[in-house]
Design a protein around this motif. Sequence first.
Motif, PDB file in Angstrom:
ATOM      1  N   GLN A   1       0.866  -1.170   0.000  1.00  0.00           N
ATOM      2  CA  GLN A   1       0.000   0.000   0.000  1.00  0.00           C
ATOM      3  C   GLN A   1       0.906   1.224   0.000  1.00  0.00           C
ATOM      4  OE1 GLN A   1      -2.544   0.954   3.450  1.00  0.00           O
ATOM      5  NE2 GLN A   1      -4.205   1.121   1.968  1.00  0.00           N
ATOM      6  N   THR A   2       0.887   1.935  -1.094  1.00  0.00           N
ATOM      7  CA  THR A   2       1.766   3.102  -1.217  1.00  0.00           C
ATOM      8  C   THR A   2       1.067   4.325  -0.625  1.00  0.00           C
ATOM      9  OG1 THR A   2       0.895   3.807  -3.354  1.00  0.00           O
ATOM     10  CG2 THR A   2       2.632   2.133  -3.382  1.00  0.00           C
ATOM     11  N   GLN A   3       1.839   5.392  -0.482  1.00  0.00           N
ATOM     12  CA  GLN A   3       1.248   6.642   0.006  1.00  0.00           C
ATOM     13  C   GLN A   3       0.164   7.112  -0.963  1.00  0.00           C
ATOM     14  OE1 GLN A   3       2.026   8.118   3.039  1.00  0.00           O
ATOM     15  NE2 GLN A   3       0.171   9.259   2.519  1.00  0.00           N
ATOM     16  N   ALA A   4       0.435   6.975  -2.265  1.00  0.00           N
ATOM     17  CA  ALA A   4      -0.556   7.408  -3.271  1.00  0.00           C
ATOM     18  C   ALA A   4      -1.846   6.589  -3.144  1.00  0.00           C
ATOM     19  CB  ALA A   4       0.029   7.257  -4.674  1.00  0.00           C
TER      20      ALA A   4
ATOM     21  N   ASP B   1      -3.629   8.018  -0.207  1.00  0.00           N
ATOM     22  CA  ASP B   1      -4.157   9.355  -0.510  1.00  0.00           C
ATOM     23  C   ASP B   1      -5.388   9.270  -1.405  1.00  0.00           C
ATOM     24  OD1 ASP B   1      -2.076  10.356   0.953  1.00  0.00           O
ATOM     25  OD2 ASP B   1      -0.867  10.963  -0.783  1.00  0.00           O
ATOM     26  N   ASN B   2      -5.410   8.285  -2.293  1.00  0.00           N
ATOM     27  CA  ASN B   2      -6.505   8.187  -3.272  1.00  0.00           C
ATOM     28  C   ASN B   2      -7.502   7.094  -2.930  1.00  0.00           C
ATOM     29  OD1 ASN B   2      -5.450  10.247  -5.085  1.00  0.00           O
ATOM     30  ND2 ASN B   2      -3.775   8.794  -5.416  1.00  0.00           N
ATOM     31  N   ASN B   3      -7.411   6.620  -1.661  1.00  0.00           N
ATOM     32  CA  ASN B   3      -8.385   5.627  -1.224  1.00  0.00           C
ATOM     33  C   ASN B   3      -8.424   4.390  -2.109  1.00  0.00           C
ATOM     34  OD1 ASN B   3      -9.791   5.545   1.081  1.00  0.00           O
ATOM     35  ND2 ASN B   3     -11.322   7.076   0.459  1.00  0.00           N
ATOM     36  N   GLN B   4      -7.223   3.998  -2.596  1.00  0.00           N
ATOM     37  CA  GLN B   4      -7.159   2.811  -3.450  1.00  0.00           C
ATOM     38  C   GLN B   4      -6.808   1.598  -2.601  1.00  0.00           C
ATOM     39  OE1 GLN B   4      -4.104   4.523  -5.831  1.00  0.00           O
ATOM     40  NE2 GLN B   4      -5.501   5.231  -7.441  1.00  0.00           N
ATOM     41  N   GLN B   5      -7.289   0.444  -3.063  1.00  0.00           N
ATOM     42  CA  GLN B   5      -6.974  -0.815  -2.396  1.00  0.00           C
ATOM     43  C   GLN B   5      -5.473  -1.105  -2.482  1.00  0.00           C
ATOM     44  OE1 GLN B   5      -9.352  -4.107  -2.232  1.00  0.00           O
ATOM     45  NE2 GLN B   5     -10.602  -2.555  -1.227  1.00  0.00           N
ATOM     46  N   MET B   6      -4.974  -1.799  -1.479  1.00  0.00           N
ATOM     47  CA  MET B   6      -3.597  -2.261  -1.577  1.00  0.00           C
ATOM     48  C   MET B   6      -3.478  -3.256  -2.737  1.00  0.00           C
ATOM     49  SD  MET B   6      -3.516  -4.622   1.831  1.00  0.00           S
ATOM     50  CE  MET B   6      -4.380  -6.201   1.902  1.00  0.00           C
TER      51      MET B   6
ATOM     52  N   GLU C   1       9.635   2.632  -1.587  1.00  0.00           N
ATOM     53  CA  GLU C   1       9.750   4.083  -1.413  1.00  0.00           C
ATOM     54  C   GLU C   1       9.204   4.484  -0.054  1.00  0.00           C
ATOM     55  OE1 GLU C   1       8.365   6.199  -4.874  1.00  0.00           O
ATOM     56  OE2 GLU C   1       9.630   4.970  -6.188  1.00  0.00           O
ATOM     57  N   ASP C   2       9.578   5.674   0.386  1.00  0.00           N
ATOM     58  CA  ASP C   2       9.079   6.156   1.675  1.00  0.00           C
ATOM     59  C   ASP C   2       7.557   6.206   1.639  1.00  0.00           C
ATOM     60  OD1 ASP C   2      11.702   6.446   2.371  1.00  0.00           O
ATOM     61  OD2 ASP C   2      11.759   8.624   2.099  1.00  0.00           O
ATOM     62  N   GLY C   3       6.942   5.824   2.723  1.00  0.00           N
ATOM     63  CA  GLY C   3       5.480   5.814   2.795  1.00  0.00           C
ATOM     64  C   GLY C   3       4.867   4.482   2.397  1.00  0.00           C
TER      65      GLY C   3
END
Lengths: 437, 437
Positions: free
Chosen positions: A319-322, A325-330, A404-406
């Motif tokens: 699960q990325t930060q994006a 942020d965009n309420n997307q599934q992992m 990546e971070d997050g």
Amino acid sequence: MLMINETHNVKLSSWVTSANTDSDFPIQNLPFAIFKRKGQEEAFRGGVAIGDQVVDLAALAKLDLFSGKAQTALEAANQTTLNALMDLGVETNSALRLALSEALRTDSPLQSAIASTLVAQADIELGMPCQIGDYTDFYTSIYHATAIGKLFRPDNPLLPNYKWIPIGYHGRSSTIGVSGQKFHRPVGQTKAPDASEPSFGPCKRLDYELEMGLFVGKSTEMGDLINIEDAEQHLFGVCIFNDWSARDIQAWEYQPLGPFLAKSFASTISPWIVTMEALAPYRTKFTRPEADPQPLPHLSSEQNNQHGGLDIDLSCFIQTQAMRDNNQQMAQLSKSNFKYSYWTPAQLITHHGSNGCAMRSGDLLGSGTQSGPTYEEAGSLLELSKGGKTPVDLPNGEKRTFLEDGDSIIMRASCSKDGATRIGFGEVVATVLPAKV
Amino acid sequence: MLMINETHNVKLSSWVTSANTDSDFPIQNLPFAIFKRKGQEEAFRGGVAIGDQVVDLAALAKLDLFSGKAQTALEAANQTTLNALMDLGVETNSALRLALSEALRTDSPLQSAIASTLVAQADIELGMPCQIGDYTDFYTSIYHATAIGKLFRPDNPLLPNYKWIPIGYHGRSSTIGVSGQKFHRPVGQTKAPDASEPSFGPCKRLDYELEMGLFVGKSTEMGDLINIEDAEQHLFGVCIFNDWSARDIQAWEYQPLGPFLAKSFASTISPWIVTMEALAPYRTKFTRPEADPQPLPHLSSEQNNQHGGLDIDLSCFIQTQAMRDNNQQMAQLSKSNFKYSYWTPAQLITHHGSNGCAMRSGDLLGSGTQSGPTYEEAGSLLELSKGGKTPVDLPNGEKRTFLEDGDSIIMRASCSKDGATRIGFGEVVATVLPAKV
């Protein structure tokens, strides 16, 4: 080895109704953790999961409902770690399992008493299940060992010892945390292949490793040797384990004494320990290809051949930060199974103790990255990205070569097959924070 | 870094007169241990050596003679391990040292009160000084690394990373014991060079390693980085360390993840921890040959260049069963010095914490075998016997290529120079028992 018994009966249901449908924690599982109620000034203590509830073992111990070995085990669980419980050994812990199974069954006369000890899992905080005196990481997936070996030694991926002894190394226990862990991207010394000198800075090739963690139960003393027939007397249970790895730091530091700072910055375990007894229906044959050397006698037994392995499905998600942020599934990165392991848990603990090394209750044995035979079963980004050469496409359009971070990594494990009740391990999640420098 | 102060004054003498002549433990030393009186049903607690006596810190704490930080430290020493004392850090422990130094000086008004807390060392049993959460072993002697490297890689003895980072690996803490340890010869899997398959049996190439052990003082949290200027704030003190090694097991198992069962069967520490403050007069310059790469900035400081090293004389002896049977003196195998280390204690702890790894009070950092530049300064039998090819002649006519059952290894360490009082570490002794199989 613990055999299938009445606690595994698929017909059993619980008066804790959430346990009866689509739960990782049906009455056939009964995993242990250390917990306290969120936001309360109270001590951590032992608990057993049932559906979406946890049985507070400290509260249960006070009710004096059980007797004999079950009560002995219960009292040992009334501590801030499970080490004492683990050290009691298989027979005593099995008595507690049976008593809990009976008490939690539909129509148990103990229902109202036990109900008073339940706490909703939504209201608890999970702690480290035990004090991990020593942590050892093995390297039991031959697929992982071959894939990694190819990156470092293209002509000679699998070293001559691999098929003869379970390769392992000592790890760092001070930075093992429980699911929910957040850690700063490690900093370290690395040397780019084309650089004349190394440099110091944040890791650029941060990776996860999808592993199982085995907890030692009954301790051995220094000098004791473990017989493979008795090995599982010293195993308490299994968790999911993420062995975070800094590949660039590892490449520069690891020769000749093995991984060190590439691993010691963080490792994360799932909080619930599924007991070896709960896993009895999911034992598998341990077989080697005929062309491979068969284990030496001290690492071999008929029982190990017939039931040594564990059929545990593993899956790994990002699960990325994006995504957050965009309420997307992992997004799922891979799936695998512990049955691919080239060595069984009994072989790992027998080998570990074969030189007289004392094994202490609560010691953690990592299985090593559990990659399977196909690309989709790779247990690390290093393998999925083919040594960092081919980024992995995520469904939201992002790509990952390394973390990546997050980024959060989520790992899950469960067992299911015809004729047995599905049991789950819950999950382990941890998140990468930016480097501190 | 702790500087020379009044506690190091060569003119100081103690009313404990045995401390004033030819003792490892003069008033300028004041090392810590955990002890109890032999044969008494009583708890282990902290003690400080003075001459042939030990100050019982638990008894002293009750007298309430000290105040402020010294009393805080004293109360922390009234436990079964020194971890709490170690975690208090340099300033608080320095206050206790000063208070003890004053109280033990000739003509101290506290003499009669302190005298009531003394126990003769002849009457005590020494315990593990602390709980060692994690043990790390480094590889800081370039002479040892080169000698060992030649045996495994004649063309390429020193790997490219050696001069850039302190090479180290995680070790096993469950089998670290205190001087007096007896352990069974390890059993394990080995493969003779001319054999087609490995076999399992008692180790044939059992060796010792002459090392120093550094104990972590004030803990760091996961994610904390250690600045080299502050590194010694996290060091409590130093002991002698014997890192027993099974060379034949090591040769077969160590690739690619490093030493494992070749080391985890036993390691032995000396019981007295000499504090970093006691060692202040024995700091040495840290210099690299000009042709060598200089440390990267995070591993370098002016203070480290000027005073980073430690001038500690080491010596190693063997006492065989035949020597004991015939009342013969033990035989010296080698002598060396910690100043030969290619990396300083400050560099080791800075490097260790550079990735955010949490360092806990009581963690042990082994220096690695402290071989010096000459043959007489080799810190292991592997080196003295030139890879097992040339047996070492003992004065009683016996020979040793590797260790035999019944052999005891004795290691000693001390510091002396003009203008400072000689201080000693006592000794570490341990004995090889026959294999259990």
